[in-house]
Write a protein that holds these residues in place. Sequence first.
Motif, PDB file in Angstrom:
ATOM      1  N   ASP A 125      24.806  29.377  17.411  1.00 41.89           N
ATOM      2  CA  ASP A 125      23.539  29.674  16.708  1.00 41.89           C
ATOM      3  C   ASP A 125      23.611  31.041  16.042  1.00 41.89           C
ATOM      4  O   ASP A 125      23.284  31.208  14.874  1.00 41.89           O
ATOM      5  CB  ASP A 125      22.371  29.795  17.706  1.00 41.89           C
ATOM      6  CG  ASP A 125      21.868  28.464  18.165  1.00 41.89           C
ATOM      7  OD1 ASP A 125      22.436  27.459  17.759  1.00 41.89           O
ATOM      8  OD2 ASP A 125      20.895  28.450  18.953  1.00 41.89           O
TER       9      ASP A 125
ATOM     10  N   GLU B 223      15.046  31.350  11.008  1.00 39.90           N
ATOM     11  CA  GLU B 223      14.367  30.861  12.205  1.00 39.90           C
ATOM     12  C   GLU B 223      14.794  31.647  13.444  1.00 39.90           C
ATOM     13  O   GLU B 223      14.070  31.745  14.413  1.00 39.90           O
ATOM     14  CB  GLU B 223      14.644  29.363  12.418  1.00 39.90           C
ATOM     15  CG  GLU B 223      13.620  28.753  13.343  1.00 39.90           C
ATOM     16  CD  GLU B 223      14.031  27.422  13.950  1.00 39.90           C
ATOM     17  OE1 GLU B 223      13.773  26.404  13.316  1.00 39.90           O
ATOM     18  OE2 GLU B 223      14.591  27.421  15.055  1.00 39.90           O
TER      19      GLU B 223
ATOM     20  N   ASP C  73      17.081  27.894   8.427  1.00 43.24           N
ATOM     21  CA  ASP C  73      17.295  27.616   9.847  1.00 43.24           C
ATOM     22  C   ASP C  73      18.806  27.479   9.973  1.00 43.24           C
ATOM     23  O   ASP C  73      19.390  26.501   9.516  1.00 43.24           O
ATOM     24  CB  ASP C  73      16.591  26.307  10.249  1.00 43.24           C
ATOM     25  CG  ASP C  73      16.756  26.015  11.730  1.00 43.24           C
ATOM     26  OD1 ASP C  73      17.558  26.698  12.395  1.00 43.24           O
ATOM     27  OD2 ASP C  73      16.077  25.092  12.232  1.00 43.24           O
TER      28      ASP C  73
ATOM     29  N   ASP D 164      20.168  24.069  13.178  1.00 37.08           N
ATOM     30  CA  ASP D 164      19.077  23.315  13.789  1.00 37.08           C
ATOM     31  C   ASP D 164      19.630  22.219  14.698  1.00 37.08           C
ATOM     32  O   ASP D 164      20.668  21.638  14.419  1.00 37.08           O
ATOM     33  CB  ASP D 164      18.213  22.677  12.706  1.00 37.08           C
ATOM     34  CG  ASP D 164      17.023  21.979  13.311  1.00 37.08           C
ATOM     35  OD1 ASP D 164      16.165  22.677  13.886  1.00 37.08           O
ATOM     36  OD2 ASP D 164      16.977  20.742  13.270  1.00 37.08           O
TER      37      ASP D 164
ATOM     38  N   THR E  75      22.196  22.887   9.019  1.00 35.59           N
ATOM     39  CA  THR E  75      21.605  24.107   8.470  1.00 35.59           C
ATOM     40  C   THR E  75      20.590  23.663   7.415  1.00 35.59           C
ATOM     41  O   THR E  75      20.879  22.711   6.678  1.00 35.59           O
ATOM     42  CB  THR E  75      22.704  24.970   7.782  1.00 35.59           C
ATOM     43  OG1 THR E  75      23.662  25.359   8.749  1.00 35.59           O
ATOM     44  CG2 THR E  75      22.118  26.187   7.097  1.00 35.59           C
TER      45      THR E  75
ATOM     46  N   TYR F 212      20.259  21.091   2.684  1.00 33.55           N
ATOM     47  CA  TYR F 212      20.701  21.151   4.078  1.00 33.55           C
ATOM     48  C   TYR F 212      22.187  20.843   4.137  1.00 33.55           C
ATOM     49  O   TYR F 212      22.774  20.298   3.194  1.00 33.55           O
ATOM     50  CB  TYR F 212      19.906  20.172   4.953  1.00 33.55           C
ATOM     51  CG  TYR F 212      20.017  18.721   4.579  1.00 33.55           C
ATOM     52  CD1 TYR F 212      21.062  17.927   5.048  1.00 33.55           C
ATOM     53  CD2 TYR F 212      19.079  18.118   3.752  1.00 33.55           C
ATOM     54  CE1 TYR F 212      21.161  16.585   4.698  1.00 33.55           C
ATOM     55  CE2 TYR F 212      19.164  16.784   3.403  1.00 33.55           C
ATOM     56  CZ  TYR F 212      20.205  16.022   3.883  1.00 33.55           C
ATOM     57  OH  TYR F 212      20.314  14.699   3.536  1.00 33.55           O
TER      58      TYR F 212
ATOM     59  N   SER G 254      17.881  15.548  16.274  1.00 40.90           N
ATOM     60  CA  SER G 254      18.464  16.596  15.439  1.00 40.90           C
ATOM     61  C   SER G 254      17.903  16.337  14.048  1.00 40.90           C
ATOM     62  O   SER G 254      18.255  15.335  13.410  1.00 40.90           O
ATOM     63  CB  SER G 254      19.986  16.448  15.469  1.00 40.90           C
ATOM     64  OG  SER G 254      20.596  17.429  14.680  1.00 40.90           O
TER      65      SER G 254
ATOM     66  N   LEU H 277       8.031  21.574  14.938  1.00 40.88           N
ATOM     67  CA  LEU H 277       8.876  21.989  13.811  1.00 40.88           C
ATOM     68  C   LEU H 277       8.231  23.116  13.000  1.00 40.88           C
ATOM     69  O   LEU H 277       7.013  23.257  12.949  1.00 40.88           O
ATOM     70  CB  LEU H 277       9.189  20.777  12.932  1.00 40.88           C
ATOM     71  CG  LEU H 277       9.932  19.662  13.700  1.00 40.88           C
ATOM     72  CD1 LEU H 277      10.124  18.436  12.824  1.00 40.88           C
ATOM     73  CD2 LEU H 277      11.271  20.170  14.227  1.00 40.88           C
TER      74      LEU H 277
ATOM     75  N   TYR I 104      11.164  26.878   7.644  1.00 42.01           N
ATOM     76  CA  TYR I 104      12.622  26.710   7.764  1.00 42.01           C
ATOM     77  C   TYR I 104      13.033  25.247   7.867  1.00 42.01           C
ATOM     78  O   TYR I 104      14.199  24.922   7.678  1.00 42.01           O
ATOM     79  CB  TYR I 104      13.142  27.447   9.003  1.00 42.01           C
ATOM     80  CG  TYR I 104      12.585  28.827   9.152  1.00 42.01           C
ATOM     81  CD1 TYR I 104      12.982  29.838   8.291  1.00 42.01           C
ATOM     82  CD2 TYR I 104      11.645  29.119  10.133  1.00 42.01           C
ATOM     83  CE1 TYR I 104      12.463  31.108   8.410  1.00 42.01           C
ATOM     84  CE2 TYR I 104      11.122  30.399  10.257  1.00 42.01           C
ATOM     85  CZ  TYR I 104      11.531  31.387   9.401  1.00 42.01           C
ATOM     86  OH  TYR I 104      11.010  32.643   9.507  1.00 42.01           O
ATOM     87  N   GLU I 105      12.112  24.375   8.245  1.00 45.69           N
ATOM     88  CA  GLU I 105      12.486  22.983   8.494  1.00 45.69           C
ATOM     89  C   GLU I 105      11.697  22.031   7.586  1.00 45.69           C
ATOM     90  O   GLU I 105      12.270  21.299   6.780  1.00 45.69           O
ATOM     91  CB  GLU I 105      12.269  22.643   9.974  1.00 45.69           C
ATOM     92  CG  GLU I 105      13.208  23.457  10.858  1.00 45.69           C
ATOM     93  CD  GLU I 105      12.890  23.439  12.344  1.00 45.69           C
ATOM     94  OE1 GLU I 105      13.812  23.637  13.133  1.00 45.69           O
ATOM     95  OE2 GLU I 105      11.717  23.246  12.732  1.00 45.69           O
TER      96      GLU I 105
END
Length: 339
Positions: A70, A93, A115, A118, A131, A162, A247, A278, A282-283
């Motif tokens: 991470d 994040e 993020d 993730d 990512t 992503y 995920s 969430l 970032y997501e």
Amino acid sequence: MIEEIITIERHILEQQRTHPQATGVFSSLLYDIALAAKIIARETSRAGLVEILGLAGKINVQGEAQMKLDIFANQTLIRINSYTGRLAVMASEEEADILPIPEGYPTGRYVLLFDPLDGSSNIDVNASIGTIFGVYRRLSQDGPGKLSDCLQPGRDMVAAGYVIYGSSTMMVYSTGNGVHGFTLDPGVGEFLLSHPNIQIPSRPKYYSVNQGNEQFWSEGVLHFTRWLQGIDEEDPRKPLSARYIGSLVADFHRNLLTGGIFYYPADSKDPRKPYGKLRLLYEAAPLAFIAQHAGGYASDGRQAILDIVPESLHQRTPLFIGNRDLVEKAEAFIARYDG
Ligand code: AHM
Ligand code: MG
């Protein structure tokens, strides 16, 4: 079968040429993100070796190694993007506060939110992780970027994407002109165009949700789920299959390619997290941008994710994302049963 080999660099440059006023800064920023993705991919593919190295006494126990990946991903994105002069500010994040550009280095016009890794609980079991990133134009005029530069609604995003670290590594991005997917050829270290112009198929296959949380859901979400399963007596439909990795990038990516809906609704499991798990910035927002440009839609159950004006960096939001008709159906059930 795609006849030409198109690298991500060439693709980004070709997109740039469609904007005659473009200076190339934005293209370079996307390429910087692709470079960070390659470096992170190299490490994630070695994740299973960490335990062996740990036994040799070089790296600590497995739990700690997970943390390290991470942090490694976070630091890679920060290091690559801090000194280029392309960004005004970043937010991650993994970081409590905004990340200013280090003193003595030039600031640029863009804002990067990400993020870094993730779904990292999946590293242990060799399941896909990802990512997620979103790019905005700065609002402040000059000097160091500010928190307000980061708190923009998703509609104002200029690019999002992503990276999925799965059986192969893929980067999927959009600058608002289609959604394009690239697969990393690890031999040559290049992302090659493999999925041009991704459109979410109109006939969905899957619904993806953590059904273990069902007892904490609202009436609207329960009814919506029954409808997806084809057991709503008022409005029976062909049932969808369930798929859930846990995920977000992997669940979203699968449904983007096959059609379907992912949702993480608000629930009453933890009173400190009334809006689900969430994060908006970032997501949810970057994936909402991708969904939108692939013909899909994302909502918090009541409004478009892209319309939400963020109030804080780490704000959470319920998320319903995938085929537009399914997401709108969720909104309808929530309006009807949850008031
Ligand atoms: P993380 O940011 O701590 O990795 O958590 C986010 C992940 C998402 O990838 C995924 O959609 C979700 O958590 C799964 O949560 P749950 O285990 O509650 O189903
Ligand atoms: Mg995350």
